[in-house]
Design a protein around this motif. Structure first.
Motif, short mmCIF file in Angstrom:
data_model
loop_
_atom_site.label_atom_id
_atom_site.label_comp_id
_atom_site.label_asym_id
_atom_site.label_seq_id
_atom_site.Cartn_x
_atom_site.Cartn_y
_atom_site.Cartn_z
N PHE A 1 1.72 12.32 -6.79
CA PHE A 1 0.29 12.53 -7.02
C PHE A 1 -0.17 11.97 -8.37
CE2 PHE A 1 1.30 16.28 -4.22
CZ PHE A 1 0.69 15.76 -3.09
N LEU A 2 0.71 11.27 -9.08
CA LEU A 2 0.37 10.73 -10.40
C LEU A 2 0.02 9.25 -10.28
CD1 LEU A 2 3.17 12.39 -12.57
CD2 LEU A 2 0.79 13.13 -12.31
N SER A 3 -0.87 8.80 -11.16
CA SER A 3 -1.26 7.39 -11.17
C SER A 3 -0.11 6.49 -11.62
CB SER A 3 -2.46 7.20 -12.10
OG SER A 3 -2.67 5.83 -12.37
N ASN A 4 0.57 6.89 -12.69
CA ASN A 4 1.69 6.11 -13.23
C ASN A 4 1.32 4.64 -13.40
OD1 ASN A 4 3.31 8.35 -13.47
ND2 ASN A 4 4.48 7.96 -11.61
N ALA A 5 0.15 4.41 -14.01
CA ALA A 5 -0.30 3.05 -14.28
C ALA A 5 0.69 2.35 -15.20
CB ALA A 5 -1.69 3.07 -14.92
N LEU A 6 1.09 1.15 -14.82
CA LEU A 6 2.11 0.42 -15.56
C LEU A 6 1.51 -0.25 -16.80
CD1 LEU A 6 5.04 -0.62 -15.71
CD2 LEU A 6 4.32 -2.56 -14.29
N GLY A 7 2.02 0.12 -17.96
CA GLY A 7 1.59 -0.50 -19.21
C GLY A 7 2.60 -1.52 -19.69
N CYS A 8 2.31 -2.13 -20.82
CA CYS A 8 3.22 -3.10 -21.42
C CYS A 8 3.09 -3.03 -22.94
CB CYS A 8 2.94 -4.51 -20.93
SG CYS A 8 1.29 -5.14 -21.36
N GLU A 9 4.18 -3.28 -23.61
CA GLU A 9 4.18 -3.38 -25.07
C GLU A 9 5.21 -4.42 -25.48
OE1 GLU A 9 4.91 -0.77 -29.16
OE2 GLU A 9 3.81 0.06 -27.46
N THR A 10 4.89 -5.19 -26.52
CA THR A 10 5.82 -6.21 -26.99
C THR A 10 6.14 -6.00 -28.46
OG1 THR A 10 6.29 -8.59 -27.00
CG2 THR A 10 4.09 -7.91 -27.70
N VAL A 11 7.33 -6.42 -28.83
CA VAL A 11 7.75 -6.48 -30.23
C VAL A 11 7.50 -7.92 -30.68
CG1 VAL A 11 9.66 -6.25 -31.84
CG2 VAL A 11 9.47 -4.68 -29.90
N LEU A 12 6.58 -8.10 -31.62
CA LEU A 12 6.21 -9.43 -32.10
C LEU A 12 7.08 -9.80 -33.30
CD1 LEU A 12 4.37 -11.91 -31.98
CD2 LEU A 12 2.74 -10.66 -33.42
N VAL A 13 7.91 -10.84 -33.15
CA VAL A 13 8.83 -11.27 -34.20
C VAL A 13 8.33 -12.59 -34.78
CG1 VAL A 13 11.22 -11.85 -34.76
CG2 VAL A 13 10.74 -10.18 -32.96
N THR A 14 8.15 -12.62 -36.10
CA THR A 14 7.62 -13.82 -36.76
C THR A 14 8.72 -14.84 -36.99
OG1 THR A 14 8.01 -12.98 -39.00
CG2 THR A 14 5.93 -12.37 -37.94
N ALA A 15 8.29 -16.05 -37.38
CA ALA A 15 9.25 -17.13 -37.59
C ALA A 15 10.20 -16.85 -38.75
CB ALA A 15 8.49 -18.45 -37.84
N ASP A 16 9.80 -16.00 -39.69
CA ASP A 16 10.68 -15.67 -40.81
C ASP A 16 11.35 -14.30 -40.62
OD1 ASP A 16 8.21 -14.47 -41.04
OD2 ASP A 16 8.10 -14.63 -43.22
N GLY A 17 11.47 -13.85 -39.38
CA GLY A 17 12.27 -12.68 -39.09
C GLY A 17 11.65 -11.36 -39.49
N GLN A 18 10.36 -11.19 -39.25
CA GLN A 18 9.69 -9.91 -39.50
C GLN A 18 9.08 -9.40 -38.19
OE1 GLN A 18 9.55 -8.37 -42.64
NE2 GLN A 18 10.98 -9.99 -43.21
N ARG B 1 0.82 -1.22 0.00
CA ARG B 1 0.00 0.00 0.00
C ARG B 1 0.85 1.27 0.00
NH1 ARG B 1 -5.36 0.07 1.19
NH2 ARG B 1 -6.35 -1.96 1.49
N ARG B 2 2.08 1.17 0.51
CA ARG B 2 2.95 2.35 0.53
C ARG B 2 3.26 2.86 -0.87
NH1 ARG B 2 8.00 0.97 2.18
NH2 ARG B 2 7.57 -1.19 1.63
N PHE B 3 3.05 2.02 -1.88
CA PHE B 3 3.39 2.39 -3.24
C PHE B 3 2.19 2.92 -4.03
CE2 PHE B 3 6.45 -1.30 -2.45
CZ PHE B 3 7.39 -0.45 -1.87
N ARG B 4 1.08 3.21 -3.32
CA ARG B 4 -0.08 3.81 -3.98
C ARG B 4 0.15 5.31 -4.24
NH1 ARG B 4 -6.04 1.70 -2.27
NH2 ARG B 4 -5.71 -0.54 -2.63
N ARG B 5 -0.65 5.85 -5.12
CA ARG B 5 -0.63 7.30 -5.37
C ARG B 5 -1.18 8.02 -4.14
NH1 ARG B 5 -5.03 10.23 -6.28
NH2 ARG B 5 -4.78 12.31 -7.16
N LEU B 6 -0.60 9.19 -3.86
CA LEU B 6 -1.10 10.01 -2.76
C LEU B 6 -2.20 10.93 -3.27
CD1 LEU B 6 2.26 11.04 -1.03
CD2 LEU B 6 0.70 9.19 -0.39
N PRO B 7 -3.28 11.13 -2.51
CA PRO B 7 -4.35 12.05 -2.94
C PRO B 7 -3.87 13.49 -2.89
CG PRO B 7 -4.77 11.23 -0.73
CD PRO B 7 -3.60 10.46 -1.23
N HIS B 8 -4.29 14.28 -3.86
CA HIS B 8 -3.91 15.70 -3.92
C HIS B 8 -5.07 16.55 -3.38
CE1 HIS B 8 -2.99 19.65 -5.71
NE2 HIS B 8 -1.73 19.24 -5.67
N PRO B 9 -4.77 17.62 -2.64
CA PRO B 9 -5.85 18.45 -2.07
C PRO B 9 -6.80 19.01 -3.12
CG PRO B 9 -3.73 19.02 -1.09
CD PRO B 9 -3.44 18.08 -2.21
#
Length: 507
Positions: free
Chosen positions: A146-163, A58-66
């Motif tokens: 005071f920021l949400s800083n929601a963690l996202g994710c993105e992947t690089v999709l590599v095909t079997a023939d190197g694309q 819980r210590r790693f939650r966003r803090l509320p802003h006034p």
């Protein structure tokens, strides 16, 4: 901001493990589309699930802003887009590299947040966002407090023939419409059955394991839902980095974990699956492949900042497989020009497109062997004798008996199976490997990756075997290069034949 939050959490952390964490070094990669690379995987090919650790508190939650205006911004967002809902997200408060202990490469300190908080803080108007950052710095010594800083994710999709598969974002998405990216989204705590940060230690440890699994599984699920590639055709993703958006004032914002995912399908099969209709197909309006049919940068496709960062990272992590040669050259040429542009101080006018360039390698060794870096190992790959058709002759060249056995030189091939076996060994940890495996014999070792990883993980004795003299010479060099002479030895052994006296007698 991340460094200060990490240090503050480390000072007040309940676990002695925290003291062994060392900070990452952020560096700016782009100027106009500014983002900070918070962490880059030291494992060539990327870091597997077993080497990432989460601390959920819980210590790693966003803090509320006034003067929070989150409710007002959420009502306005719902009026313009009724499909929105306040799904729970993980908030990244800090991250660090691990230098010893349980084998973790990356430690993520996570709290809970939601999409509503994210829209009301990270996606707030610029003036409001800057005020939140300034107040966080002034009141708490943390611009992201005071920021949400929601963690996202993105992947690089590599095909079997190197694309690399790239999706053009449609006009229906909230941000970056018309730009290309890889499959992306947010890990969902609800999918991992983590509704809030547990209070007791045992429950927290169990929730942390579920959170790590969700970080990686969400990448596979997003890839499936956005491309329609079956999950069974996707190999386990590997984490190659973590980045965060940053503005010209140095305000570090939304973070994203970067991954690379390989599929057993080639580009044509991926396109066919996409055209059949994906569950989240509305998020994109075009599928393109690099480098086969598009080029990057000026005059070509325009990338999102996260994708730009991910491609720069994945260029460092591509294996030396034959199918990746063209892709590696194109990515390295593009990446070299982007970095040169940044070093020159010229304004960012878009990344130049790819151009032909020889792949960079770490050097050469005995018999002209190539050096590559795999899984943190410095490896020499044996060079096979030339095939007759490559010399323009039908007459076989004079060669030793062992060279005639295998003119194709499998000692140069990097197998996906080796990755999976190394993942297993590294996830087991040094103590488990040492306890389970007294002596390891690797058959058909090639470059010796699996055996060397087993030795590095704690196996007491490792015998690397192969039969080709050039491969054996490269194996001996690899043992010395990686400082594993105390636990590794090399012996000649051909499958189906008795071990010869002398070199193979120990077998």
């Amino acid at each position: 901001a991340y460094a200060r939050a990490r240090d503050r959490a480390r000072d007040s952390g309940p676990s002695g493990r925290v003291a062994r964490l060392t900070p990452c070094t952020p560096r700016m990669l782009r100027r106009r589309r500014s983002h900070v690379l918070l962490w880059s995987s030291p494992d060539v090919g990327g870091t597997p699930l077993g080497r990432v650790r989460v601390e959920l508190d819980r210590r790693f939650r966003r803090l509320p802003h006034p003067q929070d205006a989150i409710d007002a911004s959420w009502r306005a967002a719902l009026e313009s887009n009724g499909r929105l809902f306040d799904g729970s997200k993980f908030r990244l408060a800090a991250l660090a590299c691990a230098d010893e202990g349980d084998g973790a490469r990356l430690v993520l300190r996570l709290g809970m947040t939601g999409y509503k908080e994210y829209l009301g803080t990270n996606q707030a108007p610029r003036e409001q966002r800057l005020r939140l950052a300034a107040d966080g710095e002034r009141l708490h010594g943390d611009a992201g407090a005071f920021l949400s800083n929601a963690l996202g994710c993105e992947t690089v999709l590599v095909t079997a023939d190197g694309q690399i598969a790239l999706l053009r974002r449609s006009s229906a998405v909230a941000t970056h419409g018309g730009l290309f990216n890889g499959p992306s989204g947010h890990p969902e705590p609800s999918r991992a059955r983590v509704e809030e940060e547990p209070d007791c230690a045992a429950a927290a440890e169990a929730a942390a394991r579920l959170a790590v699994e969700e970080l990686f599984d969400s990448v596979t699920q997003e890839t499936h839902e956005e491309t329609n590639v079956p999950r069974a055709a996707l190999l386990p993703p590997r984490c190659i980095g973590c980045m965060a958006a940053a503005d010209e004032h140095g305000c570090v914002g939304k973070p994203d974990l970067l991954f690379v995912t390989r599929t057993t399908l080639d580009a044509a099969a991926v396109r066919a699956a996409y055209e059949q209709g994906a569950a989240e197909g509305w998020e994109s309006d075009r599928l393109a492949f690099f480098p086969a049919d598009v080029r990057l940068g000026e005059g070509g496709v325009e990338l999102t900042p996260v994708t730009c960062c991910a491609l720069l990272e994945v260029a460092r992590h591509l294996t030396a497989g034959q199918s990746d040669t063209e892709l590696r050259r194109a990515l390295e040429a593009w990446g070299d020009e982007v970095r040169a542009e940044l070093e020159s101080g010229e304004p960012d006018a878009g990344a130049p497109g790819p151009a032909a360039a020889p792949p960079r390698e770490a050097g050469t060794g005995p018999r002209g062997g190539r050096r590559v870096l795999q899984r943190g190992l410095d490896l020499l790959l044996a060079v096979p004798p030339p095939l007759a058709e490559e010399r323009g002759s039908t007459t076989p060249p004079p060669a030793s008996e062992d060279a005639a056995k295998d003119p194709t030189g499998v000692g140069q091939v990097w197998q996906e199976a080796a990755d999976l076996l190394c993942d297993y060994l590294e996830a087991a940890g040094g103590a488990a490997v040492a306890r389970t495996f007294g002596t390891v014999v690797e058959l058909g070792a090639g470059a010796g990756v699996c055996g060397l990883v087993a030795a590095r993980c704690g196996a007491a004795r490792v015998v690397l075997t192969d039969y080709h003299s050039a491969v054996l010479e490269a194996l001996r060099a690899n043992v010395v290069r990686n400082g594993l002479t105390s636990s590794c030895e090399v012996s000649a052994l051909s499958w189906g034949e008795a071990a010869a006296a002398g070199d193979g007698a120990a077998l």
